[in-house]
Design an enzyme around this catalytic site. Structure first.
Site, PDB file in Angstrom:
ATOM      1  N   SER D  63       0.796  -1.239   0.000  1.00 47.41           N
ATOM      2  CA  SER D  63       0.000   0.000   0.000  1.00 47.41           C
ATOM      3  C   SER D  63       0.824   1.283   0.000  1.00 47.41           C
ATOM      4  CB  SER D  63      -1.020  -0.029   1.144  1.00 47.41           C
ATOM      5  OG  SER D  63      -0.404  -0.280   2.373  1.00 47.41           O
ATOM      6  N   GLU D  95      -9.596   7.021 -27.349  1.00 50.43           N
ATOM      7  CA  GLU D  95     -10.194   7.497 -28.585  1.00 50.43           C
ATOM      8  C   GLU D  95     -11.405   6.625 -28.925  1.00 50.43           C
ATOM      9  OE1 GLU D  95      -6.999   7.536 -31.328  1.00 50.43           O
ATOM     10  OE2 GLU D  95      -8.286   7.919 -33.056  1.00 50.43           O
ATOM     11  N   ARG D 184       2.348   0.934  -7.638  1.00 45.90           N
ATOM     12  CA  ARG D 184       2.135  -0.477  -7.334  1.00 45.90           C
ATOM     13  C   ARG D 184       1.523  -1.198  -8.538  1.00 45.90           C
ATOM     14  NH1 ARG D 184      -1.528  -2.987  -2.366  1.00 45.90           N
ATOM     15  NH2 ARG D 184      -0.533  -5.039  -2.371  1.00 45.90           N
ATOM     16  N   ARG D 193       4.391  -7.664 -18.264  1.00 45.67           N
ATOM     17  CA  ARG D 193       4.455  -7.271 -19.671  1.00 45.67           C
ATOM     18  C   ARG D 193       5.876  -7.018 -20.173  1.00 45.67           C
ATOM     19  NH1 ARG D 193      -0.395  -9.281 -21.385  1.00 45.67           N
ATOM     20  NH2 ARG D 193      -2.099  -8.424 -20.131  1.00 45.67           N
TER      21      ARG D 193
END
Lengths: 239, 239, 239, 239
Positions: D63, D95, D184, D193
Site C-alpha cells: 500500500s 479514442e 504499485r 508485460r
C-alpha cells in the site's frame, strides 16, 4: 492522567494533489479528438470546457474524472476509519497499533453533537438532547477513555505486546492515515458521507464521518471548481 | 454483568459456495480452445487438468481463479475486522452499531496466546509470557469490557443514540459480517494473513486474524483441493 | 472460402450461477440483526423482504447486492469485447489469439441494424438507412473479412507466429470469453449498456453491446426477480 | 492512398506525474510514527529511507506504493490496447470509434520483429524468420490495412455511421489513450508485460505490449529510482 488529549474535531490536510478541471477535459477530448492537445483550456475555450464537464457528469461518463490524485492526511476516531475504509477505490496507510504505541488521543462528542435519534434505520432524525444527556455522554467518554488507557499502559509496562494490549482501547481512540483518491471516487465518498434529503439520492451518514467528508469536499471544491459545480448541479451523485 | 460473553476463538462458516477446481480449467481452456467444453474434467483428463492448474499458478495466470465465489459468515473482534477490510477485492456486509444495539460479546486472549514480542516491526518473534502476564492480560480485558459495556448501557438507557454511545466500546468487541471473495483474492488473503518464513514471501500476521485465515484456508482446501495443492507448491503466493 | 461463418447475433449463456433474492436479504439483515438467520425468506416474510430490497436499492446500499455470482459464456465481435472489458468490476478469460488459431467467424450487421446516425456525440439518433446502404455495409463486411482471413491464413501457412498474423484480422472477428460478475456490477453494466432516455440516467450504447446486455438482463431477471423489479423501479441505476 | 501512415513503433508520453520515492516513505512512516513528518527525506536519512523502501518491497507491504499517480498518453495498435485494458487497477480514456472518424495509422511489424514461434503456449521462443517471411508479413499488413481503410471510407462516404463502418478495420489500427496508474499497479504491469525467465516469476509477453511496457518502465525508473532499484532486486514482482 494529564497526558490524555480529548478532541471533538477531526483533521484533514491535503498533502499531495495533482488535479485540475483541465485534466478532465484532456481525458475526455481524447475520445473525440484523439490526440494530445496540450493547451486545451485556453481563455476562449473556458465556456466550452465547462459545458463538456457538465455533460460528462450528467451523462455518467465517469472515467475522465479519474486522471487525477488527491492525498489527504486524516486524523479521526477509529469508528470513523472503519466506515471510511469500506470505500474500496482508494489507497490507505494507517498508523499501526502493532508497530507503535498508540498515543492517548480520544474523541468526545462536542457540545453541538446531536445526541438523540428518532425514526427508522437508515433515515434517523437527530435532536439535540438535554444538558443531562450531554454531560453524561461526555463524562462517560472521558472516563472510559482514561480507564482504558490506564489499562493499556499497565499491560505495556508489564511487557505485554502492543498488539495484544490494544484490545482494551475504545473505538473513540484517534488514529491517523494517508488516503489517496481520484475525483470520481471522492465524489462517491462525498455523495454517501454528507447528508442529503434528495429523493433520488438520499444519504444519512454519521455526523463524525460527515465532518471528515465536509473538509474533503471543501478541498475538492478549491482544486476543481468547475467539476465541483457540475457535481452539485447533477444532484451530488458521482458519475 | 452475567450477560457478558467472553470468547477466545473466532467463527468462520461457509454460507454459500460456487467453486470447484474444474471452474479454473474451464476458464483457462477458453484461451486455447475457445469454446465451451462442458464436460472438461473427465476421468481420463484429471491428470491433465491438474497439470494445467499447476502451470497457471506457477506462471501467474491469475484470472482463471476468479470465476468462483465463497461467502463466509465471520464473527471476530473488531481489531480483526479492521485488518480484514483492508482487502479491497472482496464484498462486505457487517453488523451496524448505528442500526442495532451491540451484543456484549468480547474477546479475551486465550491461554495459548503468545503475549511477548521481540524483534523489529514487521518480523516480531512471539513468546509465551509468564503466568502473571497472562492473568494481567485476561483480567484487564475482562474488566475493561465490563466497564465499557456498563457505560454503553447507561447511555442507551438515558436515551442516547446507539451511534454515539458505541464510542466507548473496546476494539475487543465482537462483530459479525458476511464476506464474499473469489479464490484468487482468497489466496492473497491467506498468503498475507498466515505466518510464513519463506524468504521470498514472508508474512507475520497478528495471531487473531490468522485464526480466521486458517479456518478460511481449511474450507478452501476442501472445495478446491487441486488448486490448494498448487498454491502450496508455488510458495503460497497468489497468482 | 466456404469455411467462413457470418453472424449477425451474439451468444450469452449462463454457465454458473449462485444468486437469489434471498442472498440480498441475508447480507442486509446482518446490519440490523447481526446473526445468521438461515431461513430468512419464509412464506410470511416475502412482503417484508421485497420491501427491504426496494429500500436498499433506492437508498443506494449497494453492498448487499454483491454476495452472489454469475458466470456467462459470451461470443461477440471484438469491438463489443473492447467495450465490455472497460467494466473493471468483473473477471474475464478470453480466447487468445496468441495461443490458438482464430476461427473464421465474423460479424455482419443484420437487416434490422440501424445504419444512419444523426445528432451529436453521446446522444445520436439512429435511422434505418436505404437498401443500398444496407447492401453496401453487408458486402463490405463480408469482403473485408474474407480478404483478411485469407491473408491471415497465408501468413500462418508460411510459418508466421499467430500473434503476428492476427494483426490483419478485423474488429468484426468473433471472440469468446467467460465473464463473472456480481449483481451490483451487472446492474451497472445493464444500466450503461442498454438504451435509456431517462433524464437522470441517460445512456446510448452501441447496438451490438446492447444485444449482449439484453441477454444478460433477461438471465438476471430470471434469477433475481425481486431485485430486478426494484432496479427498474429505481430508474435502472445501480445502487 | 498516400494519406495512410504505417508505424512499427509505439508512443508513450508522461503527461502528468505526482510521484517520488519520498511519498513511499511518508506513507509507510505513518504506520510506525503516526504523524506527519513533512521533511522526512533529509540528507542524512537517505540511507535509512532506501532501506525502508527495500524492506517494504521485499516483505510485500504494497500500500505505501499507491500514494502517487502517473498519467501516460499512449499510441499503439488495438491488439496492444486489448491486452493493456485487462489491467483493472488503472484509469482509461481511449479514442472513440463511435464519436470520431479513425485516422489511417496502422501497425506493420518492423524489421527486427521476431516472426517465428516455437515451443508451447505460455513459453514460446521466438526466432527471426527468413527475408521471405518478413516481406510477406509486411506486405500483408500493408495491403489489408489499405483495403480495410478504403472499405471504411466507402461506407462513411455513403453516409453510414462510424460505429458501424469501423467493423472492417484491422486490429493493427492505431488508437490512443490516457492511462493513469499508481506505482504499485505499474510494477504489476511491468512485471507481467516485460520478458522474464526468472523461475519464480516468468513472463512471456507479446513483443508489442512489451515495447509499451519498456517505455513505461524507463519513465518509472526516472521518477522513482530507489523504488525501481528495489523492484528489480526483489525479482521484478510487484509487492
Amino acid at each position: 492522567m494529564s497526558e490524555i488529549v480529548f478532541r471533538s474535531d477531526v483533521t484533514v490536510e491535503l498533502v499531495r494533489c495533482s488535479a485540475a478541471d483541465s485534466d478532465v477535459v484532456f481525458a475526455a477530448r481524447v475520445s473525440t479528438v484523439g490526440e494530445q492537445s496540450k493547451d486545451v483550456v485556453g481563455q476562449e475555450d473556458a465556456g466550452r470546457d465547462r459545458g463538456l464537464i457538465r455533460y460528462l457528469m450528467r451523462d455518467r461518463h465517469g472515467s475522465p474524472f479519474e486522471h487525477n490524485s488527491f492525498t489527504f492526511f486524516v486524523e479521526a476516531p477509529i469508528f470513523v476509519f472503519r466506515e471510511f475504509m469500506r470505500h474500496r477505490i482508494a489507497s490507505y496507510n494507517e498508523e499501526s497499533g502493532r508497530y507503535r504505541e498508540m498515543r492517548p488521543v480520544f474523541y468526545v462528542p462536542g457540545d453541538d453533537r446531536r445526541l438523540i435519534q428518532k425514526g427508522k434505520p437508515g433515515a434517523y432524525d437527530f435532536y439535540e438532547g438535554t444538558d443531562e444527556q450531554r454531560e453524561l455522554v461526555q463524562a462517560e467518554h472521558r472516563r472510559q477513555a482514561e480507564a482504558a488507557y490506564e489499562s493499556y499502559r499497565r499491560m505495556l509496562d508489564a511487557g505485554v505486546a502492543r498488539e495484544v494490549a490494544r484490545g482494551v482501547l475504545p473505538l473513540s481512540l484517534f488514529s491517523s492515515m494517508y488516503v489517496t483518491m481520484n475525483a470520481r471516487s471522492m465524489m462517491n465518498f462525498i455523495s454517501l458521507r454528507t447528508t442529503s434529503d434528495d429523493s433520488h439520492f438520499p444519504s444519512f451518514p454519521q455526523r463524525e464521518i460527515e465532518m471528515v467528508a465536509e473538509k474533503i469536499e471543501q478541498l475538492f471544491a478549491e482544486k476543481m471548481p468547475i467539476t465541483y459545480e457540475a457535481f452539485n448541479d447533477a444532484g451530488r451523485v458521482a458519475p
